[in-house]
Design an enzyme around this catalytic site. Structure first.
Site, PDB file in Angstrom:
ATOM      1  N   ARG A 129       0.839  -1.214   0.000  1.00  0.00           N
ATOM      2  CA  ARG A 129       0.000   0.000   0.000  1.00  0.00           C
ATOM      3  C   ARG A 129       0.868   1.256   0.000  1.00  0.00           C
ATOM      4  NH1 ARG A 129      -2.883   2.315   4.843  1.00  0.00           N
ATOM      5  NH2 ARG A 129      -4.184   3.986   4.007  1.00  0.00           N
ATOM      6  N   HIS A 158      -5.966  -6.385  -3.802  1.00  0.00           N
ATOM      7  CA  HIS A 158      -6.764  -6.405  -2.574  1.00  0.00           C
ATOM      8  C   HIS A 158      -6.979  -7.816  -2.044  1.00  0.00           C
ATOM      9  CE1 HIS A 158      -8.497  -2.025  -2.637  1.00  0.00           C
ATOM     10  NE2 HIS A 158      -7.302  -2.098  -2.095  1.00  0.00           N
ATOM     11  N   TRP A 163     -10.253  -8.705   2.548  1.00  0.00           N
ATOM     12  CA  TRP A 163     -10.999  -9.060   1.340  1.00  0.00           C
ATOM     13  C   TRP A 163     -11.040 -10.578   1.126  1.00  0.00           C
ATOM     14  CZ3 TRP A 163      -7.906  -4.730   1.753  1.00  0.00           C
ATOM     15  CH2 TRP A 163      -8.432  -3.500   1.334  1.00  0.00           C
ATOM     16  N   HIS A 193       0.638   4.006  -2.919  1.00  0.00           N
ATOM     17  CA  HIS A 193       0.233   5.390  -2.628  1.00  0.00           C
ATOM     18  C   HIS A 193       1.326   6.398  -2.968  1.00  0.00           C
ATOM     19  CE1 HIS A 193      -3.557   4.872   0.058  1.00  0.00           C
ATOM     20  NE2 HIS A 193      -3.549   4.013  -0.942  1.00  0.00           N
TER      21      HIS A 193
HETATM   22 FE1  HIF Z   1      -6.107  -0.360  -1.657  1.00  0.00          FE
HETATM   23  N1  HIF Z   1      -7.107   0.120   0.021  1.00  0.00           N
HETATM   24  N2  HIF Z   1      -7.349   0.787  -2.755  1.00  0.00           N
HETATM   25  N3  HIF Z   1      -5.038  -0.808  -3.321  1.00  0.00           N
HETATM   26  N4  HIF Z   1      -4.832  -1.440  -0.511  1.00  0.00           N
HETATM   27  C1  HIF Z   1      -6.840  -0.284   1.294  1.00  0.00           C
HETATM   28  C2  HIF Z   1      -5.872  -1.175   1.677  1.00  0.00           C
HETATM   29  C3  HIF Z   1      -4.979  -1.746   0.819  1.00  0.00           C
HETATM   30  C4  HIF Z   1      -8.441   1.473  -2.291  1.00  0.00           C
HETATM   31  C5  HIF Z   1      -8.802   1.634  -0.971  1.00  0.00           C
HETATM   32  C6  HIF Z   1      -8.199   0.979   0.086  1.00  0.00           C
HETATM   33  C7  HIF Z   1      -5.367  -0.428  -4.586  1.00  0.00           C
HETATM   34  C8  HIF Z   1      -6.456   0.274  -4.975  1.00  0.00           C
HETATM   35  C9  HIF Z   1      -7.379   0.843  -4.120  1.00  0.00           C
HETATM   36  C10 HIF Z   1      -3.804  -2.206  -0.993  1.00  0.00           C
HETATM   37  C11 HIF Z   1      -3.332  -2.197  -2.278  1.00  0.00           C
HETATM   38  C12 HIF Z   1      -3.930  -1.554  -3.350  1.00  0.00           C
HETATM   39  C13 HIF Z   1      -7.771   0.322   2.204  1.00  0.00           C
HETATM   40  C14 HIF Z   1      -7.782   0.110   3.706  1.00  0.00           C
HETATM   41  C15 HIF Z   1      -8.613   1.093   1.457  1.00  0.00           C
HETATM   42  C16 HIF Z   1      -9.777   1.923   1.962  1.00  0.00           C
HETATM   43  C17 HIF Z   1      -6.732   0.983   4.388  1.00  0.00           C
HETATM   44  C18 HIF Z   1      -6.721   0.713   5.868  1.00  0.00           C
HETATM   45  O1  HIF Z   1      -7.750   0.975   6.505  1.00  0.00           O
HETATM   46  O2  HIF Z   1      -5.702   0.248   6.392  1.00  0.00           O
HETATM   47  C19 HIF Z   1      -9.185   1.997  -3.410  1.00  0.00           C
HETATM   48  C20 HIF Z   1     -10.453   2.825  -3.330  1.00  0.00           C
HETATM   49  C21 HIF Z   1      -8.530   1.599  -4.549  1.00  0.00           C
HETATM   50  C22 HIF Z   1      -8.937   1.846  -5.996  1.00  0.00           C
HETATM   51  C23 HIF Z   1      -9.455   0.597  -6.616  1.00  0.00           C
HETATM   52  C24 HIF Z   1      -4.403  -1.040  -5.602  1.00  0.00           C
HETATM   53  C25 HIF Z   1      -5.118  -2.086  -6.392  1.00  0.00           C
HETATM   54  C26 HIF Z   1      -5.864  -2.990  -5.498  1.00  0.00           C
HETATM   55  C27 HIF Z   1      -3.759  -0.083  -6.635  1.00  0.00           C
HETATM   56  C28 HIF Z   1      -3.436  -1.669  -4.702  1.00  0.00           C
HETATM   57  O3  HIF Z   1      -2.364  -2.282  -5.046  1.00  0.00           O
HETATM   58  C29 HIF Z   1      -3.301  -3.050   0.066  1.00  0.00           C
HETATM   59  C30 HIF Z   1      -2.193  -4.103  -0.075  1.00  0.00           C
HETATM   60  C31 HIF Z   1      -4.041  -2.762   1.200  1.00  0.00           C
HETATM   61  C32 HIF Z   1      -3.926  -3.412   2.566  1.00  0.00           C
HETATM   62  C33 HIF Z   1      -3.093  -2.579   3.501  1.00  0.00           C
HETATM   63  C34 HIF Z   1      -2.977  -3.201   4.862  1.00  0.00           C
HETATM   64  O4  HIF Z   1      -2.516  -2.487   5.776  1.00  0.00           O
HETATM   65  O5  HIF Z   1      -3.291  -4.378   5.059  1.00  0.00           O
END
Ligand code: HIF
Length: 294
Positions: free
Chosen positions: A49, A178, A194, A53
């Protein structure tokens, strides 16, 4: 610390073999006791993440944002709501930066994301990675609002990801990440993982989107979905948009049915994500690392 393009070029030229060593140090961090003691048993998801980001702020029209710069080290970017909780990942990587002061944070974070994808997919996903990013100072921080808002749907997703230069297939493909990690009420406000194995990258995300019956979760928190079967999994409104929208759904079906294709295509798109807006030195060549914990 500010770096020049010359610093970045020097790092690439003088440290060719050392990137493999840093990869190994990150893989060892992921397998360390501290990592195992962290929530589901791995720093990997929060590191993925962080890398995303850092990269996903890219705007192809203005050429601003992207992984080059690592401006999330600074406020205001570190305080943007979307980046809540990412200090965990930055802090976990800091000792590796201290041990290898020649590597830029921008290279370290993207290499760490790359390493986490490879290691957590048990070597099934190969993510070629190039060195040569350069850290910038606080003035290069991107404005708030460039990262996606999980409470929205397909129109918003397309707006955000088209701005980075991605298409519909790539939006669905990236979303497979995810499969990893979870949402935290004290970070995004959402809650839960997820998939059933949030530290292993498979195509489970697509399969669960299709196979489970999803309903709105009844709670005081932000609107999200819960699976009727186990009542332990979640989907964000942006995740559900991938099966509501016909163009997106086509790709969900393809990646749910063909994990090998998911692994192959995902590695390529993750490389693209990590390289958005980066002016690599000509000396920089893609490196494909061997997964260590495969
Ligand atoms: Fe995420 N994502 N992501 N994300 N994400 C969260 C957590 C992770 C979006 C929202 C969230 C991508 C796209 C999107 C990861 C990887 C990727 C969380 C939760 C949210 C809300 C954060 C928290 O509360 O800790 C949205 C709206 C996206 C647009 C589709 C990417 C594609 C899936 C680009 C991507 O690689 C990962 C890994 C996490 C888990 C982080 C963790 O601390 O476990």
């Amino acid at each position: 610390k500010l770096q020049t393009a010359e610093d970045a070029t020097r790092a690439v030229k003088e440290h060719k073999v050392d990137y493999q060593k840093v990869y190994k140090e990150i893989a060892e961090l992921l397998a360390s006791e501290a990592s195992e003691a962290y929530e589901d048993g791995s720093y990997g998801p929060v590191i993925v993440r962080l890398a995303w980001h850092a990269s996903g702020t890219y705007d192809k029209e203005t050429g601003t944002g992207g992984s080059n710069g690592a401006t999330m080290r600074f406020a205001p970017e570190s305080d943007h709501g979307a980046n809540a909780g990412l200090k965990v990942a930055r802090d976990a990587l800091e000792p590796i930066k201290q041990a290898n002061p020649w590597i830029s944070y921008s290279d370290l974070w993207t290499l760490a994301g790359t390493c986490a994808i490879q290691e957590l997919s048990l070597g099934n996903v190969k993510v070629p990675w190039r060195p040569g990013r350069q850290d910038k100072d606080v003035a290069a921080c991107t404005p708030d609002g460039r990262l996606p808002d999980a409470s929205k749907e397909q129109k918003h997703l397309r707006g955000i990801f088209y701005r980075m230069g991605f298409n519909d297939q790539e939006i669905v493909l990236l979303s497979g990440a995810h499969a990893l990690g979870r949402c935290h009420t004290d970070r995004s406000g959402f809650d839960g993982p997820w998939t059933f194995s949030p530290t292993v990258l498979t195509n489970a995300y697509y399969q669960l989107l299709k196979s489970e019956k999803w309903s709105w979760k009844k709670w005081d928190g932000p609107k999200q979905f819960i699976d009727d079967g186990s009542r332990s999994l979640m989907m964000l409104p942006t995740d559900m948009a991938l099966i509501k929208d016909k163009e997106f759904k086509k790709w969900v079906d393809i990646y749910a049915a063909d994990e090998k294709r998911f692994f192959e295509d995902f590695g390529k798109v993750f490389t693209t994500l990590m390289e958005l807006g980066v002016p690599f030195p000509v000396e920089s060549k893609p490196i494909t690392f061997d997964a260590i914990n495969a």
